[in-house]
Design a protein around this motif. Sequence first.
Motif, PDB file in Angstrom:
ATOM      1  N   HIS A   1       0.841  -1.195   0.000  1.00 50.09           N
ATOM      2  CA  HIS A   1       0.000   0.000   0.000  1.00 50.09           C
ATOM      3  C   HIS A   1       0.882   1.252   0.000  1.00 50.09           C
ATOM      4  O   HIS A   1       0.614   2.227  -0.724  1.00 50.09           O
ATOM      5  N   ALA A   2       1.942   1.212   0.793  1.00 54.41           N
ATOM      6  CA  ALA A   2       2.871   2.348   0.836  1.00 54.41           C
ATOM      7  C   ALA A   2       3.521   2.581  -0.521  1.00 54.41           C
ATOM      8  O   ALA A   2       3.658   3.733  -0.971  1.00 54.41           O
ATOM      9  N   TYR A   3       3.918   1.504  -1.199  1.00 47.51           N
ATOM     10  CA  TYR A   3       4.529   1.640  -2.541  1.00 47.51           C
ATOM     11  C   TYR A   3       3.570   2.339  -3.503  1.00 47.51           C
ATOM     12  O   TYR A   3       3.962   3.224  -4.266  1.00 47.51           O
ATOM     13  N   ARG A   4       2.289   1.927  -3.464  1.00 50.16           N
ATOM     14  CA  ARG A   4       1.301   2.500  -4.397  1.00 50.16           C
ATOM     15  C   ARG A   4       1.084   3.983  -4.118  1.00 50.16           C
ATOM     16  O   ARG A   4       0.940   4.788  -5.043  1.00 50.16           O
TER      17      ARG A   4
ATOM     18  N   LEU B   1       2.294   7.630  -6.469  1.00 51.79           N
ATOM     19  CA  LEU B   1       1.428   8.763  -6.814  1.00 51.79           C
ATOM     20  C   LEU B   1       2.027  10.091  -6.361  1.00 51.79           C
ATOM     21  O   LEU B   1       1.436  11.152  -6.577  1.00 51.79           O
ATOM     22  N   GLY B   2       3.179  10.027  -5.697  1.00 52.01           N
ATOM     23  CA  GLY B   2       3.822  11.247  -5.226  1.00 52.01           C
ATOM     24  C   GLY B   2       3.548  11.573  -3.777  1.00 52.01           C
ATOM     25  O   GLY B   2       3.877  12.673  -3.307  1.00 52.01           O
ATOM     26  N   VAL B   3       2.922  10.650  -3.054  1.00 55.57           N
ATOM     27  CA  VAL B   3       2.674  10.852  -1.618  1.00 55.57           C
ATOM     28  C   VAL B   3       3.933  10.416  -0.877  1.00 55.57           C
ATOM     29  O   VAL B   3       4.268   9.237  -0.840  1.00 55.57           O
TER      30      VAL B   3
ATOM     31  N   ALA C   1      10.000   1.357  -3.591  1.00 54.57           N
ATOM     32  CA  ALA C   1       8.765   1.833  -4.232  1.00 54.57           C
ATOM     33  C   ALA C   1       8.901   1.923  -5.741  1.00 54.57           C
ATOM     34  O   ALA C   1       7.949   1.681  -6.489  1.00 54.57           O
ATOM     35  N   ALA C   2      10.104   2.248  -6.227  1.00 55.39           N
ATOM     36  CA  ALA C   2      10.320   2.373  -7.683  1.00 55.39           C
ATOM     37  C   ALA C   2      10.326   1.011  -8.373  1.00 55.39           C
ATOM     38  O   ALA C   2      10.240   0.937  -9.600  1.00 55.39           O
TER      39      ALA C   2
END
Length: 589
Positions: A500-503, A507-509, A557-558
Motif C-alpha cells: 500500500h505504501a509503494y502505491r 502517486l507522489g505521496v 517503491a520504484a
Amino acid sequence: MEESSLLTSVLLFLLAAVIFVPLGKRFGAGPILSYLAAGVILGPGGMALVSDPAAVLHFAELGVVLMLFVLGLELNPSKLWELRSAIFGLGSGQLLLSWAAIGGLAWGFGLSIEAALVVGAALSLSSTAFAVQLMSEHRLLTTPLGRDAFGVLLMQDLAVIPMLLLTAYLAPNSAQIEHHAVPWYWTCVALIGFVLVGKYLLPRVLKLVASSGVREVLTAFALLLVMGSAQLMEWLGLSAGMGAFLAGIMLANSSYRHQLETDIEPFKGLLLGLFFMAVGMSMDLKLFLTDPLLILAILLGMLLIKTLVLMLLGRVRHHTWRPSIALGLILAEGGEFAFVLLSQAQLSSIVDDKIAQILVLAIGLSMAVTPMIFTLFRATKPKVVDTRLPDTINVTESEVVIAGFGRVGQITGRILASSGIPFVALDKDASHVDVIRQYGGEVYFGDARRLDMLMSAGIARSRLLLLAVDSVEDSIEIAQQVKTHFPHINIIARARDRNHAYRLMSLGVTDVFRETFGSALSASEKILQGLGLSQVQANERVKIFAEHDKKLVIASAAHQNDLAKLIDLSNKGKAELESLMRGDRENVS
C-alpha cells in the motif's frame, strides 16, 4: 484390535488428515467437509480400509469431550449463569418444538408412536462439534448469536440421558433390559462434591503438579481431569461431555487455564478430526442409490423444521431476521448423540434396521451440507447502500481535512482539537458517524472520493490532508483525486502495509506511515530495555532501524512490480542494517 491393525489405522487417519484438509482448504472447503470426505473414502462405502466405523466413532467421541472441556475453560460460572435464558428458554423451546414437529411428521408417514418419538428425539438434536467448529470458522462463537446457539447445545446435552431412558422404556422388551442408575440423591451428593472439589481442591493440586516443573505431568493431569470427570458423569447417568464441560468451568478462573488449554488443544483437534472422519465412515452412500427421494425428503424435512423453529425462537429472543435464520442454519444438522439413540432404538427393535440406516445417512449428509448452506447464506448478505444524503458542511476555515475517522483519524482529531487547530473530518459510514457524534465527536457524513465533498470540506483552502480510510482502493482513489486537482496539498497517508505504501509513493505521496509500524517500534524499544540495554541505547537502535527501513521503502517503491529486484534490495538492506547495528554496538562498548 491387534497391534499391527491399530498402527495401520492410526497411519491411515493421520495420512487422510494430512492429505484431505490441505486439499479441502485449497478448493475452498472447510476442515469439517474435508474430514467427512476422508471418512467416506476410508469407510465401508468407499475403499473399505476401515471396517468398523462404530468402534472408531465411539473412541473419537473423546474429541467432543475435550472440546467441551476447552469451552468450559472459556466460561466462568458467572458467564454460564448469564446463559440461563438461552439454555432453559431458547434451548428447551427448540428441543420440544423440533421433537414434536419431526415426531409428528414421522408418525403421520406410518411409523409407530414409539418409533416416531425416538426419531423425533434423535433428529431434534444438533452436533456440538459441528456447530462450534462452524461458529469458530465464521468468528461467531463470542457474539450474542453464538452464545444463544451454545445455550441450545447445552440444553440438548442435558436432554440426552432422559431421551436414552425414554428409548429404553419404549422398547418392547424393556423389562429385560438392564439399566444401571444411581439413585437421584447420590447424584445430587456427587454433583455437590464435584463442585466443591473443583473450587477448593483442584487449584491446590494443580499448583502442586505445576511445581514439579515437568511439562508432561501437567499434560497428563489435564487429560486425567477431563476423562475422570467424563467417567464420573457417565456413572451418574449424565453426559460425559457435560462432566468435561463442568470440569472446565471449575478451572475457568484458574491461573493455569491457558496452560491447560494449550496442553489439551492438540489432542482435541486430532480427535475431533477423527470424529468427523468416523461420521463420514458411518455414511452408507449406497442407500442413496436405492432410496434417494426418501433420504432427500428426510434431510430437507429435518433442516427446514429445525431452521424454522430456531428462526422463530430467534425472533422471540429479539434477533433480527438474518441472525435468526443464521441461528437456525447453524443448528439445523443432526447430532452425534442421534447415532447413539438410533443404535439403541435399532437394538431394542423400536426402529427398523433399514430406517435406522437411512436416518444415519440423512444425519451424516446434514453435517456435510450444513457448512456449505451456511457459507452460501453468509455470502448473500446484501451490501448496505446508505441512501442518506451527505451532510452539508458549513466551515469557514480548516487547516486540515481528515478522510476517514476511524482509530487513526479520531486520535489525530483529538490532538488537533486540543491544540486549537481547525479541521474537517469525513467518513462514509453513516452509522459510525452517528456513534461518534453521540460521544461529542466532530465528523461529517460524506465520501471523500467525491470531488464535491472534498471541495465542501474546504480542501482548496487547507494545508494538509490526513488520508486515514480503511479501504486500500479508496485510499488510492482519494490520493489520485487530490494530487490531480489540488497538487499544493500535502498528503499524510496511512498505509496498511508495504505494498500500500509503494502505491501511494508512486502517486507522489511522500509522507506515508504504516499503521502498525510505530507501535512495533515502541514495543521493540521496550523489549531491548527489558534485555538490559539502557533507554538511550534502545532508543538509538530503534532509531537506526526506523531510518534504515524508511530509506529501504523509498528505494523499493520504484521497483514494486519487480519481485527479483525487491528481493535483492531486501537482502542488501539486511546486510546494511546488520553493519549499522554492529557499528552502534562497537561505539557503545
